[in-house]
Design an enzyme around this catalytic site. Structure first.
Site, PDB file in Angstrom:
ATOM      1  N   LYS A 115       0.822  -1.218   0.000  1.00  0.00           N
ATOM      2  CA  LYS A 115       0.000   0.000   0.000  1.00  0.00           C
ATOM      3  C   LYS A 115       0.851   1.261   0.000  1.00  0.00           C
ATOM      4  O   LYS A 115       0.439   2.274  -0.565  1.00  0.00           O
ATOM      5  CB  LYS A 115      -0.995  -0.012   1.163  1.00  0.00           C
ATOM      6  CG  LYS A 115      -2.009  -1.138   0.988  1.00  0.00           C
ATOM      7  CD  LYS A 115      -3.307  -0.955   1.703  1.00  0.00           C
ATOM      8  CE  LYS A 115      -4.291  -2.010   1.191  1.00  0.00           C
ATOM      9  NZ  LYS A 115      -5.531  -2.104   1.854  1.00  0.00           N
ATOM     10  N   LYS A 217      -5.276 -10.430  -5.705  1.00  0.00           N
ATOM     11  CA  LYS A 217      -6.481 -10.733  -4.921  1.00  0.00           C
ATOM     12  C   LYS A 217      -7.620  -9.799  -5.329  1.00  0.00           C
ATOM     13  O   LYS A 217      -7.384  -8.669  -5.769  1.00  0.00           O
ATOM     14  CB  LYS A 217      -6.210 -10.666  -3.422  1.00  0.00           C
ATOM     15  CG  LYS A 217      -6.168  -9.298  -2.823  1.00  0.00           C
ATOM     16  CD  LYS A 217      -6.341  -9.362  -1.304  1.00  0.00           C
ATOM     17  CE  LYS A 217      -6.483  -7.927  -0.798  1.00  0.00           C
ATOM     18  NZ  LYS A 217      -7.198  -7.773   0.423  1.00  0.00           N
ATOM     19  N   LYS A 220     -11.229  -4.137  -3.149  1.00  0.00           N
ATOM     20  CA  LYS A 220     -12.082  -2.955  -3.334  1.00  0.00           C
ATOM     21  C   LYS A 220     -11.361  -1.880  -4.132  1.00  0.00           C
ATOM     22  O   LYS A 220     -11.986  -1.072  -4.805  1.00  0.00           O
ATOM     23  CB  LYS A 220     -12.397  -2.325  -1.969  1.00  0.00           C
ATOM     24  CG  LYS A 220     -13.279  -3.112  -1.074  1.00  0.00           C
ATOM     25  CD  LYS A 220     -13.287  -2.439   0.301  1.00  0.00           C
ATOM     26  CE  LYS A 220     -13.754  -3.389   1.372  1.00  0.00           C
ATOM     27  NZ  LYS A 220     -13.165  -3.135   2.672  1.00  0.00           N
TER      28      LYS A 220
HETATM   29  N1  AQP Z   1      -9.890 -11.339  -2.001  1.00  0.00           N
HETATM   30  C1  AQP Z   1     -10.201 -11.742  -0.784  1.00  0.00           C
HETATM   31  N2  AQP Z   1     -10.405 -13.058  -0.530  1.00  0.00           N
HETATM   32  C2  AQP Z   1     -10.750 -13.487   0.728  1.00  0.00           C
HETATM   33  N3  AQP Z   1     -10.887 -12.636   1.778  1.00  0.00           N
HETATM   34  C3  AQP Z   1     -10.699 -11.326   1.556  1.00  0.00           C
HETATM   35  N4  AQP Z   1     -10.760 -10.242   2.361  1.00  0.00           N
HETATM   36  C4  AQP Z   1     -10.469  -9.126   1.646  1.00  0.00           C
HETATM   37  N5  AQP Z   1     -10.222  -9.445   0.376  1.00  0.00           N
HETATM   38  C5  AQP Z   1     -10.340 -10.810   0.282  1.00  0.00           C
HETATM   39  C6  AQP Z   1     -11.113 -10.297   3.771  1.00  0.00           C
HETATM   40  O1  AQP Z   1     -12.208  -9.425   4.004  1.00  0.00           O
HETATM   41  C7  AQP Z   1     -12.113  -8.937   5.342  1.00  0.00           C
HETATM   42  C8  AQP Z   1     -12.358  -7.468   5.350  1.00  0.00           C
HETATM   43  O2  AQP Z   1     -11.398  -6.810   4.565  1.00  0.00           O
HETATM   44  P1  AQP Z   1     -11.051  -5.288   4.818  1.00  0.00           P
HETATM   45  O3  AQP Z   1     -11.974  -4.437   4.090  1.00  0.00           O
HETATM   46  O4  AQP Z   1     -10.970  -5.001   6.247  1.00  0.00           O
HETATM   47  O5  AQP Z   1      -9.596  -5.187   4.296  1.00  0.00           O
HETATM   48  P2  AQP Z   1      -8.918  -5.431   2.940  1.00  0.00           P
HETATM   49  O6  AQP Z   1      -8.248  -6.755   3.008  1.00  0.00           O
HETATM   50  O7  AQP Z   1      -8.026  -4.256   2.785  1.00  0.00           O
HETATM   51  O8  AQP Z   1     -10.064  -5.463   1.809  1.00  0.00           O
HETATM   52  P3  AQP Z   1      -9.862  -5.182   0.274  1.00  0.00           P
HETATM   53  O9  AQP Z   1     -11.148  -5.347  -0.373  1.00  0.00           O
HETATM   54  O10 AQP Z   1      -8.778  -5.970  -0.306  1.00  0.00           O
HETATM   55  O11 AQP Z   1      -9.507  -3.654   0.259  1.00  0.00           O
HETATM   56  P4  AQP Z   1      -8.267  -2.949  -0.380  1.00  0.00           P
HETATM   57  O12 AQP Z   1      -8.584  -2.816  -1.810  1.00  0.00           O
HETATM   58  O13 AQP Z   1      -8.249  -1.637   0.347  1.00  0.00           O
HETATM   59  O14 AQP Z   1      -7.057  -3.792  -0.125  1.00  0.00           O
HETATM   60  C9  AQP Z   1     -10.739  -9.333   5.883  1.00  0.00           C
HETATM   61  O15 AQP Z   1     -10.897 -10.436   6.746  1.00  0.00           O
HETATM   62  C10 AQP Z   1      -9.988  -9.751   4.654  1.00  0.00           C
HETATM   63  O16 AQP Z   1      -9.038 -10.747   4.935  1.00  0.00           O
END
Ligand code: AQP
Length: 355
Positions: A115, A217, A220
């Protein structure tokens, strides 16, 4: 000597549309765990400031994640649902953990490296300290189990390191106050104030990948909306995205081993398995030897069948902001009482004067 009662904690950031990865990797597990343990589920709004400081719609996004929890089947009466910033003890314990954790531990976090990108000096201090706040979220309730996707595994290892260091650094003062709890860590029985939390990771959907690139992965923050299925997508959009998902020209194999080095096929089979509560083996027993022209429509139908009711219920709940805000207020009060009990112990262990 007491031992820790099982308690589940997890959080989701209000940083944009929830997607299938969040749903299968985390929220679906949250729902399943509520029958076995007391659970605390949190919309981690303070964490989201590390992704975007100035928001126009943080309030709505917080309500949207709350609605997703409730629409998926989390019971806010039996368990606790709240937004993190209501319980200031998270930030208080995070500060203490900033003093327990080492900068080197934070610098090694792959999520920070990803990030922060190349310009690390310009990343916020909050982004670097993110895992310390995450450890505080979990340990302020002395939670024993944390359901997350695989991407959070390293942060949970850090939570364990922080708990262990706190327990060691303050072992004498913890024992002197009679606050030690016996716990099993691997083969050893040890005593400490904070539990060494167990991650709940696994199953076919622990890491859902982008629909456009099986090596990334589902996220969002991916600029391509075609890379993910949002929980709010309608049936046509879900079908279109699955139809356009990247694949290879071969038929599906009959054995899981045949998915090795076929990341896109592996991902779609994992999504099917996660949605249908099946194993990848069971999916391949049904679809092995079939072309994607057969598998993709079956997957699209399944995704619509499973996600449409959640999306509909989310819309209904979102329309009632008084109800959603009431859930968060009530959850915040109950969480705050638990967190304050921990902080009274922690302040006493450290020697911070309080009444
Ligand atoms: N691709 C994924 N597969 C399985 N689990 C996932 N999680 C996120 N992406 C995947 C799980 O969702 C929970 C909440 O995530 P979060 O919003 O707190 O954090 P994150 O991992 O930063 O989510 P994103 O969507 O991937 O956001 P960005 O784009 O900001 O990086 C967590 O339990 C996470 O493991």
């Amino acid at each position: 000597m007491s031992s820790f009662k099982p308690l589940v904690f997890s959080g989701v950031q209000p940083t944009g549309n929830l997607h299938l990865g969040n749903y299968l990797g985390a929220i679906k597990k949250f729902v399943a765990l509520q029958d076995q343990s007391d659970c605390i589920y949190c919309v981690v709004d303070l964490h989201s400031l590390t992704a975007q400081l100035v928001h126009d719609d943080l309030e709505d996004q917080t309500r949207q994640i709350t609605a997703a929890f409730l629409a998926s089947g989390i019971d806010p009466m039996k368990h606790i649902v709240f937004n993190q910033s209501r319980v200031m003890q998270h930030a208080e314990l995070a500060w203490i953990f900033n003093c327990v954790a080492r900068i080197g531990w934070m610098n090694r976090m792959t999520q920070f490296k990803d990030k922060a990108g190349k310009d690390r000096e310009n990343a916020s201090l909050g982004l670097l300290a993110y895992p310390s706040l995450m450890a505080a979220d979990i340990l302020v309730y002395r939670a024993t189990h944390v359901p997350v996707g695989e991407d959070q595994k390293q942060h949970l290892e850090l939570t364990r390191d922080i708990a262990q260091k706190f327990n060691n650094d303050f072992s004498g003062r913890i024992a002197a106050r009679g606050l030690g709890v016996e716990m099993q860590v691997g083969e050893e029985t040890v005593q400490g104030y904070f539990p060494i939390t167990e991650p709940v990771i696994g199953g076919p959907a622990a890491r859902i990948m982008s629909l456009r690139d099986g090596s990334k992965k589902m996220s969002k923050s991916d600029p391509s909306d075609l890379s993910r299925i949002n929980l709010t997508d309608d049936a046509d959009t879900i079908s279109k995205k699955i139809k356009k998902a990247k694949t290879d020209p071969d038929a599906l194999p009959s054995e899981v081993k045949g998915l090795e080095s076929r990341p896109e096929a592996d991902n779609l089979v994992g999504i099917y398995a996660g949605l249908a509560d099946m194993t990848a083996e069971q999916v391949l027993a049904e679809f092995g030897g079939r072309q994607f022209s057969v598998f993709k429509p079956a997957l699209a139908d399944l995704a619509v069948e499973k996600l449409a009711p959640v999306a509909g219920e989310m819309r209904r709940i979102m329309a009632d902001t008084t109800y959603v805000d009431g859930v968060l207020r009530d959850g915040g009060e109950r969480a705050g009482a638990l967190a304050e009990a921990t902080m009274r112990d922690v302040r006493s262990i450290i020697g911070l004067l309080q009444d």
